[in-house]
Design a protein around this motif. Structure first.
Motif, short mmCIF file in Angstrom:
data_model
loop_
_atom_site.label_atom_id
_atom_site.label_comp_id
_atom_site.label_asym_id
_atom_site.label_seq_id
_atom_site.Cartn_x
_atom_site.Cartn_y
_atom_site.Cartn_z
N PHE A 94 0.78 -1.17 0.48
CA PHE A 94 -0.27 0.22 0.33
C PHE A 94 1.32 1.25 0.24
O PHE A 94 2.19 0.96 0.38
CB PHE A 94 -0.80 0.27 1.40
CG PHE A 94 -1.68 -1.15 1.17
CD1 PHE A 94 -3.22 -1.20 0.02
CD2 PHE A 94 -1.64 -2.12 2.35
CE1 PHE A 94 -3.58 -2.12 1.00
CE2 PHE A 94 -2.89 -2.88 2.31
CZ PHE A 94 -3.44 -3.69 1.55
N CYS A 95 0.56 2.68 -0.57
CA CYS A 95 0.84 3.79 -0.23
C CYS A 95 0.22 4.28 0.98
O CYS A 95 -0.81 4.13 1.13
CB CYS A 95 0.41 4.13 -1.80
SG CYS A 95 1.28 5.59 -1.72
N ASN A 96 1.21 5.18 1.71
CA ASN A 96 0.67 6.26 2.68
C ASN A 96 0.54 7.44 2.08
O ASN A 96 0.10 8.38 3.13
CB ASN A 96 2.11 6.24 2.78
CG ASN A 96 2.89 5.36 3.50
OD1 ASN A 96 1.97 4.26 4.21
ND2 ASN A 96 4.29 5.00 3.97
N GLU A 114 -4.33 10.94 -1.35
CA GLU A 114 -4.57 10.98 -2.53
C GLU A 114 -4.26 10.23 -3.51
O GLU A 114 -5.04 9.84 -4.67
CB GLU A 114 -3.91 12.41 -3.15
CG GLU A 114 -3.81 13.36 -1.86
CD GLU A 114 -5.08 14.10 -1.76
OE1 GLU A 114 -6.05 14.19 -2.77
OE2 GLU A 114 -5.99 14.37 -0.51
N CYS A 115 -4.15 8.99 -3.12
CA CYS A 115 -3.30 8.09 -3.85
C CYS A 115 -4.17 6.28 -3.98
O CYS A 115 -4.51 6.39 -2.89
CB CYS A 115 -2.09 7.17 -3.07
SG CYS A 115 -1.53 6.18 -4.73
N ARG A 116 -4.81 6.00 -5.18
CA ARG A 116 -5.60 5.21 -4.77
C ARG A 116 -5.42 3.32 -4.37
O ARG A 116 -6.20 2.82 -4.12
CB ARG A 116 -5.80 4.33 -6.67
CG ARG A 116 -6.65 5.77 -7.05
CD ARG A 116 -7.52 4.91 -8.27
NE ARG A 116 -9.09 4.47 -7.71
CZ ARG A 116 -9.78 4.05 -9.25
NH1 ARG A 116 -9.25 4.58 -9.82
NH2 ARG A 116 -10.78 4.22 -8.63
N PHE A 171 -3.60 8.37 -8.89
CA PHE A 171 -1.72 8.06 -8.35
C PHE A 171 -1.48 9.30 -7.42
O PHE A 171 -1.53 10.13 -7.93
CB PHE A 171 -1.43 7.67 -9.23
CG PHE A 171 -2.35 5.42 -9.58
CD1 PHE A 171 -2.10 5.11 -8.99
CD2 PHE A 171 -2.41 4.99 -11.12
CE1 PHE A 171 -2.63 3.63 -8.97
CE2 PHE A 171 -3.13 4.15 -11.39
CZ PHE A 171 -3.15 3.35 -10.50
N CYS A 172 -0.64 8.57 -6.84
CA CYS A 172 0.40 9.94 -6.28
C CYS A 172 1.43 9.25 -8.24
O CYS A 172 1.41 8.63 -8.67
CB CYS A 172 1.26 8.74 -5.45
SG CYS A 172 2.58 7.67 -5.47
N SER A 173 2.56 10.78 -7.65
CA SER A 173 3.33 10.52 -8.98
C SER A 173 3.97 9.40 -8.95
O SER A 173 4.18 9.00 -9.39
CB SER A 173 4.50 11.50 -8.84
OG SER A 173 4.98 11.92 -7.80
N LYS A 174 4.38 9.01 -7.86
CA LYS A 174 5.41 7.72 -8.13
C LYS A 174 4.58 6.20 -8.74
O LYS A 174 5.16 5.73 -8.88
CB LYS A 174 6.10 7.13 -6.44
CG LYS A 174 6.55 5.79 -6.43
CD LYS A 174 7.21 5.09 -5.02
CE LYS A 174 7.82 4.47 -4.96
NZ LYS A 174 6.88 3.82 -3.99
N HIS A 175 3.56 5.75 -8.28
CA HIS A 175 2.21 5.23 -8.16
C HIS A 175 2.08 5.49 -10.00
O HIS A 175 2.05 3.94 -10.79
CB HIS A 175 1.60 4.68 -7.79
CG HIS A 175 2.13 3.94 -6.18
ND1 HIS A 175 1.77 4.28 -4.61
CD2 HIS A 175 2.88 3.13 -5.93
CE1 HIS A 175 3.08 3.32 -4.35
NE2 HIS A 175 3.21 2.40 -5.21
N GLU A 176 1.40 6.50 -10.47
CA GLU A 176 1.93 6.84 -11.63
C GLU A 176 2.61 6.18 -12.43
O GLU A 176 2.00 5.25 -13.57
CB GLU A 176 1.50 8.78 -11.66
CG GLU A 176 0.44 8.83 -12.98
CD GLU A 176 -0.61 8.45 -13.59
OE1 GLU A 176 -1.35 8.39 -12.38
OE2 GLU A 176 -0.81 7.97 -15.00
#
Ligand SMILES: [Zn+2]
Length: 257
Positions: A216-218, A221-223, A242-247
């Protein structure tokens, strides 16, 4: 590049709010790979599977898993696949044990890295947390097969604190309905029409986890955010970003060239 070339999704027929055709469209449109929808994982199940599933039931929240010896009635109940999600007393299952058993029943020809199985269930899956030494409800159990518990989506992320407080101080059946009505919109309830959209987020989480090993992401705002509160869940999933990293990692894995 995706390592998955085909996703097989098993519907949960007791929960029409999943809207399986929408899910199919969403997966095809997002990942551009073969997607096959099946009715229900348990459709052609045999007694052995039902017996094994019943053996993963949890009776003590504060003890790690120990295998349950199911009664004939419990096995029968598995066969019926009745949705007990809205009952006061919910049946709980150890999510990892449950997943292990389902994986045993995937045929050899489909049991490979390129085929990702995603199984919807109305059963409430839980995992034992060593840090506070108790079971917690979980909406998603990775990896392959991935289990998405529709009851877990409703029960795992917490509702607003005020809601619980009001419920505790005004506890009658009639009041419960009124209080639910008052907080409607702030959290998901059974038969919620938003469920299908929220599920899309859990599908992304399960596929991204399978593909990248990233949990998971912290970023709220990220899905891929692991929501602990219903409010956060609705925010991160209905926001659809997504956040920029996960985008970046999403682009990387969906780039077929
Ligand atoms: Zn993220």
């Amino acid at each position: 590049m995706l390592k998955t070339s085909k996703i097989i999704v098993y519907d949960e027929p007791t929960v029409p709010e999943i809207q399986i055709e929408q899910i199919e469209k969403f997966l095809k449109g997002t990942f551009h790979i073969e997607v096959e929808i099946r009715k229900n994982f348990f459709e052609n199940a045999n007694d052995e599977m039902f017996q094994k599933i019943a053996s993963t039931r949890i009776f003590e929240l504060k003890k790690p898993f120990s295998r349950h010896l199911p009664t004939e009635i419990e096995i029968q109940n598995e066969r019926k696949n009745t949705d007990n999600s809205q009952n006061e007393e919910k049946i709980l299952y150890d999510g990892f044990e449950f997943e292990k058993i389902l994986s045993e029943f995937i045929s050899n020809s489909e049991n490979n890295q390129e085929t990702l199985h995603i199984i919807f269930t109305n059963k409430l899956t839980c995992t034992f947390d060593e840090s506070d030494f108790r079971y917690h409800a979980r909406a998603l159990i990775g990896t392959n097969p991935s289990i998405i518990s529709t009851t877990g989506i409703i029960e795992a992320p917490a509702k607003p604190k005020e809601y619980y407080l009001e419920l505790m101080t005004n506890f009658t059946k009639e009041n419960t309905e009124k209080i639910k009505e008052k907080y409607k919109g702030e959290f998901l309830d059974y038969n919620d029409p938003r469920l299908s959209k929220i599920i899309q987020g859990y599908l992304l989480q399960s596929i991204m986890y399978y593909e990248t090993g990233d949990t998971f992401c912290n970023d709220k705002e990220c899905r891929l955010y692991n929501a602990h509160w219903q409010k956060e869940l609705l925010h991160s999933q209905l926001n659809k970003k997504f956040c920029s990293k996960h985008e970046e990692s999403f682009k990387k894995i969906t780039n077929h060239s």
